[in-house]
Scaffold this motif. Structure first.
Motif, short mmCIF file in Angstrom:
data_model
loop_
_atom_site.label_atom_id
_atom_site.label_comp_id
_atom_site.label_asym_id
_atom_site.label_seq_id
_atom_site.Cartn_x
_atom_site.Cartn_y
_atom_site.Cartn_z
N ASN A 135 -2.19 -3.90 1.51
CA ASN A 135 -3.29 -4.46 0.81
C ASN A 135 -4.70 -4.01 1.28
OD1 ASN A 135 -4.71 -5.94 -1.12
ND2 ASN A 135 -4.46 -7.56 0.09
N GLY A 136 -5.59 -3.88 0.53
CA GLY A 136 -6.84 -3.06 1.26
C GLY A 136 -6.92 -1.71 1.45
N SER A 137 -5.56 -0.81 1.21
CA SER A 137 -5.89 0.49 1.75
C SER A 137 -6.62 1.19 0.67
CB SER A 137 -4.33 0.84 1.52
OG SER A 137 -4.32 2.42 1.45
N SER A 138 -7.32 2.52 1.11
CA SER A 138 -8.01 3.00 0.09
C SER A 138 -7.10 3.85 -0.79
CB SER A 138 -8.81 4.22 0.74
OG SER A 138 -7.99 4.97 1.61
N TRP A 183 -5.23 3.03 -3.72
CA TRP A 183 -4.93 2.04 -4.46
C TRP A 183 -4.23 2.56 -5.72
CZ3 TRP A 183 -10.14 3.24 -3.55
CH2 TRP A 183 -10.82 4.17 -4.43
#
Length: 269
Positions: free
Chosen positions: A194-197, A199
């Motif tokens: 979660n929060g990774s670039s 998506w």
């Protein structure tokens, strides 16, 4: 007014933390960005084997008692297993004779069945233990390749194939064994934190991916030829799903090829 706003902010933070805590621990947050294969897990028996009636009846009793949901919540964070409920199912059969039930399990299906310190463990393993305890049977588990379900059953090497196994549809159509289920859906997916670039799948270009070194994982990857070309590096790990997620958490890779059931597990542990 300022004090009131401060209280609201604190409450919002607490709500966020409690939501993240999920099923007992803080969630890392794993997101699926692409589904490669859709499949269902089932249980396989030899045709016309009376074992089918006792095992499935025991599962119905355990479902009625709430044990199935209890284990599903423990491992997956939701009552994801689908078994019929009948508290009187075993009472409709003759008392089971004492025996040892030999179950063949795929140890590459974390968190359904896998090896932990040399011991079988997982959601399906705990459920099989509960079934045998209810029936008064001894339980023996052994590792099998899910591609060899028919061979293992027909040879008498195992009594039941169970443990994160998607049965071969061609073998089912040919009536080579009896299916019970499916009892849970599973996707083979590309997932990231979660929060990774990353998506969505369009953001996979040049990314590093880890995957298990199993034929099924490689077959899933090969369902999308363009995906292989987009990825910058693919690392195959002998340690399976848990090692893949260790690499992901440590920042050694950007995405992992895994099962949606594993995503559910890591999102609530």
């Amino acid at each position: 007014m300022k004090r009131f706003k401060k209280i609201i902010c604190i409450l919002l933070v607490l709500c966020t933390v409690m939501t993240a805590a999920g099923c007992g621990g803080f969630k890392y947050g794993i997101n699926s960005v692409q589904v490669l294969v859709e499949q269902d897990y089932s249980i396989a028996f030899r045709n016309n084997d009376p074992l089918y009636f006792y095992v499935t009846a025991a599962l119905s009793v355990l479902a009625a008692q709430g044990k199935v949901d209890e284990l599903a919540l423990k491992w997956l964070g939701s009552p994801a297993l689908s078994f019929s409920k009948d508290a009187e199912a075993l009472g409709k059969l003759q008392p089971p004779e004492q025996r040892t039930l030999i179950i063949g399990m795929d140890i590459n299906s974390f968190p359904m069945s896998y090896l932990s310190n040399g011991e079988f463990w997982g959601l399906d393993v705990e459920l099989a233990m509960a079934v045998c305890q209810l029936l008064g049977w001894e339980l023996k588990m052994q590792a099998i390749e899910k591609e060899n379900v028919y061979i293992e059953l027909s040879s008498g090497n195992i009594d039941v194939a169970w443990g994160g196994i998607a049965l071969d549809q061609t073998e089912l159509d040919e009536g080579k064994y009896t299916q019970y289920g499916p009892y849970i859906h599973n996707d083979i997916v590309i997932a990231t934190r979660n929060g990774s670039s990353v998506w969505n799948k369009l953001r996979l270009s040049g990314r590093k991916m880890c995957m298990s070194s199993t034929p099924e994982a490689m077959a899933a990857l090969n369902t999308d030829e363009s995906l292989i070309k987009r990825l910058g590096q693919i690392t195959r790990l002998a340690g399976g799903t848990t090692e893949c997620f260790e690499y992901l958490y440590a920042g050694k890779c950007d995405v992992v090829l895994t099962d949606s059931t594993a995503v559910d597990y890591f999102n609530c542990h």
